[in-house]
Design a protein around this motif. Structure first.
Motif, mmCIF file in Angstrom:
data_model
loop_
_atom_site.group_PDB
_atom_site.id
_atom_site.type_symbol
_atom_site.label_atom_id
_atom_site.label_comp_id
_atom_site.label_asym_id
_atom_site.label_seq_id
_atom_site.Cartn_x
_atom_site.Cartn_y
_atom_site.Cartn_z
ATOM 1 N N LYS A 119 0.819 -1.208 0.000
ATOM 2 C CA LYS A 119 0.000 0.000 0.000
ATOM 3 C C LYS A 119 0.853 1.258 0.000
ATOM 4 N N SER A 120 2.174 1.120 0.098
ATOM 5 C CA SER A 120 3.065 2.268 0.126
ATOM 6 C C SER A 120 3.078 2.960 -1.242
ATOM 7 N N LYS A 121 2.761 4.253 -1.260
ATOM 8 C CA LYS A 121 2.731 4.987 -2.520
ATOM 9 C C LYS A 121 4.097 4.979 -3.197
ATOM 10 N N ARG A 122 5.152 5.123 -2.409
ATOM 11 C CA ARG A 122 6.493 5.181 -2.965
ATOM 12 C C ARG A 122 6.881 3.841 -3.590
ATOM 13 N N LYS A 123 6.571 2.737 -2.900
ATOM 14 C CA LYS A 123 6.906 1.410 -3.436
ATOM 15 C C LYS A 123 6.112 1.121 -4.706
ATOM 16 N N LYS A 154 -7.565 0.565 -10.930
ATOM 17 C CA LYS A 154 -8.203 -0.390 -10.023
ATOM 18 C C LYS A 154 -7.614 -0.367 -8.623
ATOM 19 N N ILE A 155 -6.447 0.243 -8.459
ATOM 20 C CA ILE A 155 -5.800 0.193 -7.145
ATOM 21 C C ILE A 155 -5.565 1.574 -6.516
ATOM 22 N N VAL A 156 -5.717 2.653 -7.307
ATOM 23 C CA VAL A 156 -5.535 4.006 -6.769
ATOM 24 C C VAL A 156 -6.840 4.788 -6.948
ATOM 25 N N PRO A 224 5.504 15.173 -2.331
ATOM 26 C CA PRO A 224 4.389 14.929 -1.394
ATOM 27 C C PRO A 224 3.357 13.928 -1.919
ATOM 28 N N ALA A 225 3.151 13.904 -3.239
ATOM 29 C CA ALA A 225 2.127 13.028 -3.819
ATOM 30 C C ALA A 225 2.401 11.561 -3.564
ATOM 31 N N PHE A 226 3.655 11.190 -3.315
ATOM 32 C CA PHE A 226 4.015 9.779 -3.153
ATOM 33 C C PHE A 226 4.416 9.443 -1.714
ATOM 34 N N ALA A 231 -5.209 4.687 0.171
ATOM 35 C CA ALA A 231 -6.460 4.339 0.839
ATOM 36 C C ALA A 231 -6.945 3.007 0.288
ATOM 37 N N PRO A 232 -7.707 2.237 1.069
ATOM 38 C CA PRO A 232 -8.214 0.939 0.593
ATOM 39 C C PRO A 232 -9.013 1.104 -0.700
#
Length: 465
Positions: A119-123, A154-156, A224-226, A231-232
């Protein structure tokens, strides 16, 4: 007459670049421009004093001494020559597009979703960047962008965050397509035109292309965006594919496309032959897995047509981007018209004599690095296909000269600097409704940094070979 032909080409080119403003699909001016250029050549054939022999890559100064019938015969031969070269590219693209659609028919690309388990935005940013870079080298940057943004949706859930991801996917996909002979239309044109070979393309461009993707992604990972976690989502990442053959067809289709350069190296046949073989093999498995008895060559009867619509091959052939194919036909044949009159050759000669002092000269040619860098910047403003098509007629450097590799890199990655500068950008713009000025403000500077870093890396790595 040459001035009129050039004017037609410029106006057609302008209509292509203003596609979104004019609300006219770019294939229309491309086809009209091609037809008018050749019609004007045919009508004014007796007024031309020179002709460019594409086979010998030299100007025929004796063209003016030929009679009318001999000029018409030479024009017909030249037209047929260019149509044959253009058809090689179009048939190749048709095969590749069909294989990709067959994979999608079996929901094969859903297998890629299994790579995203965080769920990590950066990863997730790094996962999509590497997927874009690798996948675009295999199935081309346009298709890779479509696949990855479809998964991204589908995931963001957050649209603003998703647009940031889409921007970095565009950069990664264009960078990945530059070092592979099947990763970008322009690179494919250079490869089929025997300007570059697979081994040298990989050796020269992998590192610059990788840095073009890696550096912007690294910088973006601190934005900041990452930061934080996603969110689920409303859809589970590990949802099962629609078909039990999804993974099998994905790997089979990708293997078929990857085998094309190998087939060319072993047999020395044109790439489209290998692509047709790959399409045939993938189609056999697709038909067997779908349990249909449809034959591509027998679609006349009502019963065959009924069954045909349930055939993965028939369905895939109906979904390929024919407008893109016709656009390439128009552009390539229009550029061939300018080449045949020697206009591109004269322009290239002028460049070689006036511009080398403006930049560092290439080691084995008289064309400065600045010219190629400007081509890369130009590909962000206008379509890179006609730019590369023009370079094929302008320069006569031998196969695997570093000029061709630098052109492949610049045209392939330079388009990332504006969202309208590449096919990947245009399709992302449509799928995510990304605003031109939002991209210019948020993503273009990252793409510019990647382009400059990759260009500098190329200038270093070319000295090693």
């Amino acid at each position: 007459m040459e001035i009129v032909i050039i004017l037609v080409f410029v106006l057609g080119y302008l209509a292509i670049t203003l596609e979104h403003n004019l609300k006219i699909d770019k294939l229309i001016p491309a086809l009209v421009m091609m037809a008018l250029c050749w019609a004007l050549i045919a009508l004014g054939i007796d007024n031309f004093s020179q002709w460019f022999d594409s086979g010998q890559h030299a100007i025929l100064d004796t063209f003016g001494l030929l009679n009318h019938e001999e000029k018409i015969h030479l024009m017909d031969e030249t037209l047929l020559h260019h149509l044959g070269k253009t058809a090689e590219i179009l048939v190749f693209l048709l095969g590749a597009m069909t294989i990709v659609e067959i994979i999608d028919y079996f929901d094969g690309f859903s297998t890629i979703k299994t790579f995203v388990k965080t769920k990590s935005k950066r990863k997730i940013l790094w996962i999509f960047a590497f997927l874009g870079f690798g996948l675009s080298a295999i199935i081309d940057n346009l298709t890779a962008t479509i696949v990855l943004i479809s998964i991204l949706q589908k995931i963001v859930k957050d649209k603003e965050v998703r647009m940031y991801y889409a921007g970095l996917i565009i950069i990664a996909a264009n960078a990945g397509g530059a070092w592979s002979p099947i990763g970008d239309v322009t690179t494919t044109m250079l490869w089929i035109g025997k300007k570059v070979t697979t081994g040298h393309l990989l050796a020269y461009l992998f590192v610059p292309s990788f840095l073009c993707m890696f550096v912007p992604t690294l910088i973006a990972s601190f934005l900041p965006a990452f930061r934080g976690d996603l969110a689920p989502s409303t859809e589970e990442l590990d949802s099962k594919p629609k078909s039990k053959y999804s993974a099998r067809m994905l790997y089979l289709g990708l293997a078929g496309i990857i085998s094309v350069p190998i087939f060319k190296t072993v047999t020395h046949l044109p790439p489209y032959v290998g692509m047709m073989l790959a399409l045939g093999i993938v189609s056999v498995f697709a038909e067997v897995y779908s349990k249909t008895k449809f034959s591509i060559t027998e679609i006349d009867s009502e019963s065959n047509d009924t069954v045909g619509h349930h055939s993965p091959v028939h369905s895939s052939l109906s979904k390929i981007e024919l407008p893109s194919i016709l656009f390439f036909l128009g552009i390539l044949m229009a550029v061939a018209a300018l080449e045949s009159l020697g206009i591109l050759f004269d322009f290239a000669s002028g460049l070689k004599s006036t511009l080398p002092m403006l930049g560092t000269e290439l080691h084995h040619s008289g064309v400065s690095d600045l010219v190629i860098l400007l081509l890369g910047v130009g590909s962000a403003v206008i379509d890179n296909v006609p730019l590369v098509a023009a370079s094929l007629g302008m320069f006569s450097e031998p196969t695997d000269n570093e000029l061709w590799h630098f052109i492949a890199y610049s045209a392939g990655t330079g388009g990332s600097m504006l969202i309208i500068g590449s096919a990947a950008g245009v399709v992302a713009m449509g799928m995510e409704k990304i605003d031109f000025f939002w991209y210019l403000k948020k993503i273009s500077w990252l793409a510019l940094i990647g382009f400059v870093v990759g260009s500098a890396a190329f200038m270093i790595t070319r000295t090693l070979y």
